[in-house]
Design a protein around this motif. Sequence first.
Motif, PDB file in Angstrom:
ATOM      1  N   GLU A   3       0.813  -1.212   0.000  1.00 23.79           N
ATOM      2  CA  GLU A   3       0.000   0.000   0.000  1.00 23.79           C
ATOM      3  C   GLU A   3       0.846   1.261   0.000  1.00 23.79           C
ATOM      4  O   GLU A   3       1.983   1.274   0.460  1.00 23.79           O
ATOM      5  CB  GLU A   3      -0.987   0.027   1.170  1.00 23.79           C
ATOM      6  CG  GLU A   3      -0.412   0.124   2.543  1.00 23.79           C
ATOM      7  CD  GLU A   3      -1.506   0.263   3.606  1.00 23.79           C
ATOM      8  OE1 GLU A   3      -2.514   0.961   3.376  1.00 23.79           O
ATOM      9  OE2 GLU A   3      -1.345  -0.340   4.686  1.00 23.79           O
ATOM     10  N   GLU A  18      -8.258   2.658  -2.095  1.00 24.91           N
ATOM     11  CA  GLU A  18      -9.139   1.899  -1.207  1.00 24.91           C
ATOM     12  C   GLU A  18      -9.985   2.789  -0.318  1.00 24.91           C
ATOM     13  O   GLU A  18     -11.128   2.467  -0.008  1.00 24.91           O
ATOM     14  CB  GLU A  18      -8.312   0.958  -0.327  1.00 24.91           C
ATOM     15  CG  GLU A  18      -7.784  -0.261  -1.050  1.00 24.91           C
ATOM     16  CD  GLU A  18      -7.316  -1.327  -0.081  1.00 24.91           C
ATOM     17  OE1 GLU A  18      -6.869  -0.973   1.036  1.00 24.91           O
ATOM     18  OE2 GLU A  18      -7.404  -2.508  -0.443  1.00 24.91           O
ATOM     19  N   ARG A  69      -3.863   0.635  -2.910  1.00 27.14           N
ATOM     20  CA  ARG A  69      -3.458  -0.755  -2.784  1.00 27.14           C
ATOM     21  C   ARG A  69      -2.933  -1.243  -4.131  1.00 27.14           C
ATOM     22  O   ARG A  69      -3.560  -1.029  -5.178  1.00 27.14           O
ATOM     23  CB  ARG A  69      -4.636  -1.623  -2.351  1.00 27.14           C
ATOM     24  CG  ARG A  69      -4.299  -3.085  -2.127  1.00 27.14           C
ATOM     25  CD  ARG A  69      -3.470  -3.298  -0.889  1.00 27.14           C
ATOM     26  NE  ARG A  69      -4.181  -2.875   0.321  1.00 27.14           N
ATOM     27  CZ  ARG A  69      -3.669  -2.982   1.543  1.00 27.14           C
ATOM     28  NH1 ARG A  69      -2.443  -3.465   1.722  1.00 27.14           N
ATOM     29  NH2 ARG A  69      -4.360  -2.563   2.598  1.00 27.14           N
TER      30      ARG A  69
END
Length: 218
Positions: A150, A178, A196
């Motif tokens: 991430e 996200e 992500r």
Amino acid sequence: MTEEAEERLDRYAELLRDSPINLVSRGARASVRERHIVESRAVVEHLNPRPDSSWLDLGTGGGLPGIVLAIERPDVEVVLADARAKKVREVERFCAVLGVANAAVRCGRAEQLARDPELRGRFDGVLVRALGTLPVVAELARGFVGPGGEIVAVKGPGVDAELEAGRSAADMLGLDIESVEEVADAATVVRLVRFRAVGAPPATTPRADGVPQRHPLA
């Protein structure tokens, strides 16, 4: 947080305030502890990284928020990277004075460091603060995370204006946005945009030095 960690944060604030290099604005030096350290602590607590994970603070400047992450979470590996050698030397000094054993420092442009086989695709996460708009952040950070990694952009209240372009760039880079989360207990309004990674970084990412800033993907 332990008493030792609190003392280290107090000492870190003093180092930032008294540095001969302008690592924070002159007007903010008197409130480093109350503003910058508090904000970074709030980000770290909200982030709550997995134990034994590896994080990169890209464009670390004076070590915010990466040094705070390393102090608060000794179970996390932190690499602090910046393109400006004089700032990197100061951050190295800070880490030595503070005895932060779980932090390492690298000097270089993101476009170059992301091509280093020792760094490419190896981090669980990348923290980015004050490095550019979301398309720039996404491209510069993408090379450092592999599948499932991430990228967390630390932004202010105006980030909504960047989201459309950020999503467009994310689609090109194998990233999903996200969430956009507001951080509680920060001294100012702080929002985290969390990307992500889907798959490995594209072979062409990032582009040559300066191109992501001059010609953002979106």
